[in-house]
Design an enzyme around this catalytic site. Structure first.
Site, PDB file in Angstrom:
ATOM      1  N   PHE A  65     -12.209  -0.036   8.606  1.00  0.00           N
ATOM      2  CA  PHE A  65     -12.554  -1.237   7.848  1.00  0.00           C
ATOM      3  C   PHE A  65     -12.580  -2.520   8.668  1.00  0.00           C
ATOM      4  CE2 PHE A  65      -8.090  -0.152   6.718  1.00  0.00           C
ATOM      5  CZ  PHE A  65      -7.446  -1.225   7.315  1.00  0.00           C
TER       6      PHE A  65
ATOM      7  N   ARG B 267      -2.097   3.307   7.740  1.00  0.00           N
ATOM      8  CA  ARG B 267      -2.905   2.455   8.594  1.00  0.00           C
ATOM      9  C   ARG B 267      -2.949   3.029   9.999  1.00  0.00           C
ATOM     10  NH1 ARG B 267      -3.132  -3.403   7.394  1.00  0.00           N
ATOM     11  NH2 ARG B 267      -4.739  -4.243   8.755  1.00  0.00           N
TER      12      ARG B 267
ATOM     13  N   ARG C 154       0.784   1.595  12.300  1.00  0.00           N
ATOM     14  CA  ARG C 154       0.961   0.169  12.062  1.00  0.00           C
ATOM     15  C   ARG C 154       2.172  -0.378  12.822  1.00  0.00           C
ATOM     16  NH1 ARG C 154       1.850  -1.835   5.915  1.00  0.00           N
ATOM     17  NH2 ARG C 154       3.321  -3.474   6.347  1.00  0.00           N
TER      18      ARG C 154
ATOM     19  N   LYS D  55      -4.433  -7.520  -2.182  1.00  0.00           N
ATOM     20  CA  LYS D  55      -4.477  -6.167  -2.748  1.00  0.00           C
ATOM     21  C   LYS D  55      -4.405  -6.235  -4.267  1.00  0.00           C
ATOM     22  CE  LYS D  55       0.326  -5.688  -1.272  1.00  0.00           C
ATOM     23  NZ  LYS D  55       1.213  -5.107  -0.298  1.00  0.00           N
TER      24      LYS D  55
ATOM     25  N   LYS E  36      -9.281   0.639  -1.905  1.00  0.00           N
ATOM     26  CA  LYS E  36      -7.972   0.666  -1.256  1.00  0.00           C
ATOM     27  C   LYS E  36      -7.564   2.136  -1.158  1.00  0.00           C
ATOM     28  CE  LYS E  36      -3.344  -1.185  -1.351  1.00  0.00           C
ATOM     29  NZ  LYS E  36      -2.766   0.014  -0.764  1.00  0.00           N
TER      30      LYS E  36
ATOM     31  N   GLU F 137     -13.106  -3.843  -1.195  1.00  0.00           N
ATOM     32  CA  GLU F 137     -13.207  -2.501  -0.626  1.00  0.00           C
ATOM     33  C   GLU F 137     -12.271  -1.547  -1.357  1.00  0.00           C
ATOM     34  OE1 GLU F 137     -12.343  -2.841   3.527  1.00  0.00           O
ATOM     35  OE2 GLU F 137     -14.092  -4.102   3.914  1.00  0.00           O
TER      36      GLU F 137
ATOM     37  N   ARG G 179       0.584 -12.283   6.832  1.00  0.00           N
ATOM     38  CA  ARG G 179       0.177 -12.122   5.446  1.00  0.00           C
ATOM     39  C   ARG G 179      -0.316 -13.485   5.012  1.00  0.00           C
ATOM     40  NH1 ARG G 179       2.039  -7.751   2.670  1.00  0.00           N
ATOM     41  NH2 ARG G 179       3.855  -7.418   3.972  1.00  0.00           N
TER      42      ARG G 179
ATOM     43  N   GLU H 292      -7.865   3.209   7.692  1.00  0.00           N
ATOM     44  CA  GLU H 292      -6.885   3.893   6.851  1.00  0.00           C
ATOM     45  C   GLU H 292      -7.180   5.393   6.942  1.00  0.00           C
ATOM     46  OE1 GLU H 292      -4.491   2.207   5.377  1.00  0.00           O
ATOM     47  OE2 GLU H 292      -3.744   3.438   3.723  1.00  0.00           O
TER      48      GLU H 292
HETATM   49  P1  ATP Z   1       1.828  -4.193   3.007  1.00  0.00           P
HETATM   50  O1  ATP Z   1       0.873  -3.473   3.901  1.00  0.00           O
HETATM   51  O2  ATP Z   1       1.135  -5.258   2.237  1.00  0.00           O
HETATM   52  O3  ATP Z   1       3.069  -4.609   3.691  1.00  0.00           O
HETATM   53  P2  ATP Z   1       2.189  -1.690   1.808  1.00  0.00           P
HETATM   54  O4  ATP Z   1       2.506  -0.997   3.062  1.00  0.00           O
HETATM   55  O5  ATP Z   1       2.869  -1.239   0.564  1.00  0.00           O
HETATM   56  O6  ATP Z   1       2.350  -3.243   1.906  1.00  0.00           O
HETATM   57  P3  ATP Z   1      -0.161  -1.758   0.423  1.00  0.00           P
HETATM   58  O7  ATP Z   1       0.526  -2.530  -0.644  1.00  0.00           O
HETATM   59  O8  ATP Z   1      -0.512  -0.391   0.074  1.00  0.00           O
HETATM   60  O9  ATP Z   1       0.662  -1.619   1.694  1.00  0.00           O
HETATM   61  O10 ATP Z   1      -1.485  -2.608   0.881  1.00  0.00           O
HETATM   62  C1  ATP Z   1      -1.995  -2.842   2.136  1.00  0.00           C
HETATM   63  C2  ATP Z   1      -2.437  -1.597   2.897  1.00  0.00           C
HETATM   64  O11 ATP Z   1      -3.553  -0.984   2.307  1.00  0.00           O
HETATM   65  C3  ATP Z   1      -2.942  -1.882   4.297  1.00  0.00           C
HETATM   66  O12 ATP Z   1      -1.905  -2.078   5.201  1.00  0.00           O
HETATM   67  C4  ATP Z   1      -3.757  -0.626   4.618  1.00  0.00           C
HETATM   68  O13 ATP Z   1      -2.915   0.340   5.204  1.00  0.00           O
HETATM   69  C5  ATP Z   1      -4.179  -0.121   3.256  1.00  0.00           C
HETATM   70  N1  ATP Z   1      -5.636  -0.115   3.034  1.00  0.00           N
HETATM   71  C6  ATP Z   1      -6.303   0.839   2.349  1.00  0.00           C
HETATM   72  N2  ATP Z   1      -7.603   0.580   2.279  1.00  0.00           N
HETATM   73  C7  ATP Z   1      -7.841  -0.555   2.953  1.00  0.00           C
HETATM   74  C8  ATP Z   1      -9.002  -1.351   3.229  1.00  0.00           C
HETATM   75  N3  ATP Z   1     -10.205  -1.005   2.779  1.00  0.00           N
HETATM   76  N4  ATP Z   1      -8.836  -2.486   3.950  1.00  0.00           N
HETATM   77  C9  ATP Z   1      -7.613  -2.852   4.401  1.00  0.00           C
HETATM   78  N5  ATP Z   1      -6.480  -2.152   4.162  1.00  0.00           N
HETATM   79  C10 ATP Z   1      -6.573  -1.017   3.440  1.00  0.00           C
END
Ligand code: ATP
Length: 658
Positions: A440, A354, A369, A522, A349, A347, A516, A399
């Site tokens: 999502f 969140r 979140r 990601k 990103k 998907e 996790r 998101e």
């Molecule tokens: P993490 O959430 O892994 O602790 P982070 O806050 O830096 O680290 P990212 O590294 O950006 O987050 O990656 C995960 C986040 O991506 C998810 O928590 C969500 O908020 C966001 N996201 C964006 N698009 C999507 C999607 N299609 N499905 C799931 N999450 C998504």
């Protein structure tokens, strides 16, 4: 229950740093807590006054507490301040003063757990005129009746500074220890102090008793020699070890659902492997109930009142957020497939934040979140959610992305974070930073918890549930892919559109709240940051006309020449824009229309999404979506990054992402 019991437990908890000991101490308290107080005791032990899903916090600032302590003790605020400096903790000050307090009047009451939590909870709701006095009198009422130790912990709890080192893991294990049977073979029962110890210990970590146990049979004997009047579920194989002192149920059926575990004290299975499996099953059951309720008080109460069956019946509640599943980072597409299987869902990103969306009839709640309620800050999302979803009860995972209303380009997270915090001028914010929601996942639909369903089935339900509203409330774009080339193409396309990368999802995986676990990965290009020099700037427009708002960035050649590499206008806070303008103004060496040239002195750390070839800039390269991370006050122009390093990063990036 008397609050003194809880205070005594706090003291014991404070006296040890060992996690296991903390669990044992907590379990002891939970065992003697009545049903009526169980939820409150657990919340208090976590240093809170509301469950974790409830974002209300205790509204007592240290200055108000200082005043309260002073009024209650009849001492001048100056004296309290002095003592505070000496002891470094208002809790200790309150304890000391309570020790010295003169004979109590006859009206002094014994504090109960309910009274303490009730008064502290009431404080949260008080606002407006006379709020300070009302808050003061609620705490003062408690302190007047408190013993010195109680006073110490009431003050710390009210300040939100209990810090017992008790986390969710300890509380979960304490609940298991208090309300489930001890499983012999996995956990060891100390013959002297009778607490539970993990099997790999040779000595009891609490009382130092020797635990000379190697074989399972020896371990069983040790338990049976030391307990009596216990109900024991024992495997038939150990028949010869039975004694008169206990009440045995002999079986080879260890299906836990079949037994009322609340009435059984020990389980003695056939092998250590079986013991391990049974323990894991119990742990998972309790954890799952917690993941759905985010409330250990409720979990403990359910276990105590309804046992195993009750835990099975726990469900998500609309209006109460849960912890979201997290993504694991992978280095490349190959690793992604290894983690989430082939084929898998990929998907877009989206780079926003969140949001969990809850709907019950006409009532909508939106959470971050971290489970903060942000419904008021995003009324337009609530409205669109209502329109897009017709079902009665729904919980979605999504998101939310901010968009520049002029360019229609996604805005970096820093911008939209302003909206999360803003509690006033909401309508203006909606116009200034419009948002789009991309749903999502779905957790709940009309009373049915969907967490255990496969992701592909949840996605189907999501598609059925949400009627997308273009540019306002959509589904995350998804493709089911099975080759590295397909993923690479999709990734390139998304990066080209200014998105952060891709999220890959395992098609047959359940939703694991707060974990996790690799069901979700990601793939993003996160380049190492660069230290670059500001060589020029442009005056802003509209609200920003007094600020220099776009900054020309340069790197160095090996010979020390400055080479342009792009323009940066994002990532700065208002404060930073002001500072930047003030500093650069004094460095201006040339002006042309809105553009200024500045003496190269300021070095900034810059993050970006990609390095691209570019004929526009003298370095031959350009940064895609550069954004400021921070000022590099300690770095001079000579310390800034060279074109050689940036070229190297450019090549590395090509290697990873094609
Ligand atoms: P993490 O959430 O892994 O602790 P982070 O806050 O830096 O680290 P990212 O590294 O950006 O987050 O990656 C995960 C986040 O991506 C998810 O928590 C969500 O908020 C966001 N996201 C964006 N698009 C999507 C999607 N299609 N499905 C799931 N999450 C998504």
């Amino acid at each position: 229950m008397k609050y003194s019991e809880v205070a005594k437990t706090y003291q014991e908890l404070e006296n040890t740093t060992k996690k296991l000991e903390k669990t044992n101490i907590l379990a002891k308290l939970l065992k003697k807590t009545g049903t009526q107080d169980l939820a409150s005791v657990i919340i208090l032990c976590l240093g809170r006054i509301f469950p974790l899903w409830d974002d209300r916090v205790i509204g007592v600032a240290s200055n108000l507490m200082k005043k309260t302590v002073s009024t209650t003790a009849g001492e001048a605020e100056k004296t309290i301040e002095k003592m505070w400096v000496q002891k470094g903790d208002l809790g200790l000050v309150a304890e000391e003063l309570a020790k010295n307090k003169k004979q109590q009047t006859l009206t002094t009451q014994t504090l109960t757990v309910q009274k303490v939590i009730e008064n502290l909870q009431k404080i949260t709701g008080i606002t407006g005129k006379g709020a300070v006095d009302k808050k003061l009198s609620l705490i003062s009422e408690l302190l007047t009746s408190a013993t010195p130790i109680e006073a110490k912990y009431i003050v710390r709890t009210a300040l939100g500074e209990l810090r017992m080192g008790v986390g969710e893991a300890q509380v979960r294990d304490a609940i298991i220890q208090a309300f489930f049977p001890t499983i012999v073979g996995h956990q060891l029962f100390c013959p002297r102090c009778k607490t539970i110890i993990p099997r790999n210990h040779k000595k009891c970590p609490l009382c130092q008793a020797e635990l000379p146990v190697k074989k399972l049979e020896q371990e069983i004997k040790l338990v049976l020699d030391n307990v009596q009047k216990q109900k024991i579920l024992m495997h038939k194989k150990w028949k010869h070890l039975k004694n008169q002192k206990n009440d045995f149920i002999m079986t080879d059926d260890f299906n836990l659902e079949k037994h009322d575990l609340r009435t059984i004290n020990f389980i003695i299975p056939e092998t250590r492997e079986q013991a391990k499996k049974l323990q894991e099953k119990i742990n998972k059951k309790v954890q799952t109930a917690y993941d759905k309720t985010i409330d250990f008080g409720e979990v403990a109460l359910t276990v105590k009142e309804k046992g195993w069956k009750g835990l099975e019946e726990t469900s998500l509640s609309v209006g109460r957020p849960i912890k979201v599943m997290l993504a694991e980072r992978v280095a490349d597409i190959k690793e992604a497939f290894k983690k989430i299987g082939v084929p898998a869902a990929f998907e877009t990103k989206y780079d926003g934040f969140r949001m969990q969306l809850h709907k019950k009839g006409n009532e909508i709640k939106l959470f971050t979140r971290r489970m903060d309620d942000i419904t008021e800050q995003f009324p337009e999302i609530a409205e669109r959610f209502s329109k897009a979803v017709n079902e009665k009860e729904v919980i979605l995972d999504a998101e939310v992305v901010g968009y520049d209303p002029k360019t229609n380009q996604p805005l970096p997270f820093q911008k939209i974070s302003r909206r999360i915090k803003r509690k006033y001028d909401i309508q203006e914010m909606i116009r200034e930073i419009p948002v789009r929601t991309f749903a999502f996942d779905i957790f709940q639909l009309n009373g049915k918890t969907l967490l255990k369903k496969r992701f592909e089935d949840r996605r189907k339900l999501l598609e059925k549930t949400v009627k997308p509203i273009k540019n306002e409330f959509e589904l995350a774009e998804q493709k089911i892919l099975s080759t590295e080339k397909q993923v690479q193409d999709f990734l390139n396309q998304k990066l080209g559109e200014g998105q952060e990368g891709l999220i890959g999802k395992k098609l047959d995986a359940p939703y694991q709240p707060g974990k996790r676990v690799g069901h979700m990965i990601k793939l993003k290009v996160e380049m190492e940051t660069l230290d670059l020099i500001i060589v020029g700037a442009q005056w802003g427009e509209g609200k920003r006309s007094n600020w220099l708002s776009s900054f020309e960035l340069a790197c160095r050649s090996e010979q020390g020449e400055l080479l342009a590499i792009g323009k940066m206008g994002t990532g700065l806070t208002d404060e930073q824009f002001k500072t930047m303008t003030k500093t650069l103004k004094s460095l201006i060496i040339g002006e042309q229309g809105k553009n200024v040239k500045v003496k190269p002195e300021i070095v900034v750390e810059v993050a970006y999404q990609e390095i691209q070839k570019s004929p526009t800039y003298s370095s031959g390269l350009a940064l895609r979506f550069p954004r400021m991370v921070r000022f590099r006050e300690t770095k001079s122009v000579e310390d800034a990054d060279t074109l050689k390093r940036i070229n190297k990063l450019y090549k590395q990036q090509k290697m990873v992402f094609g």
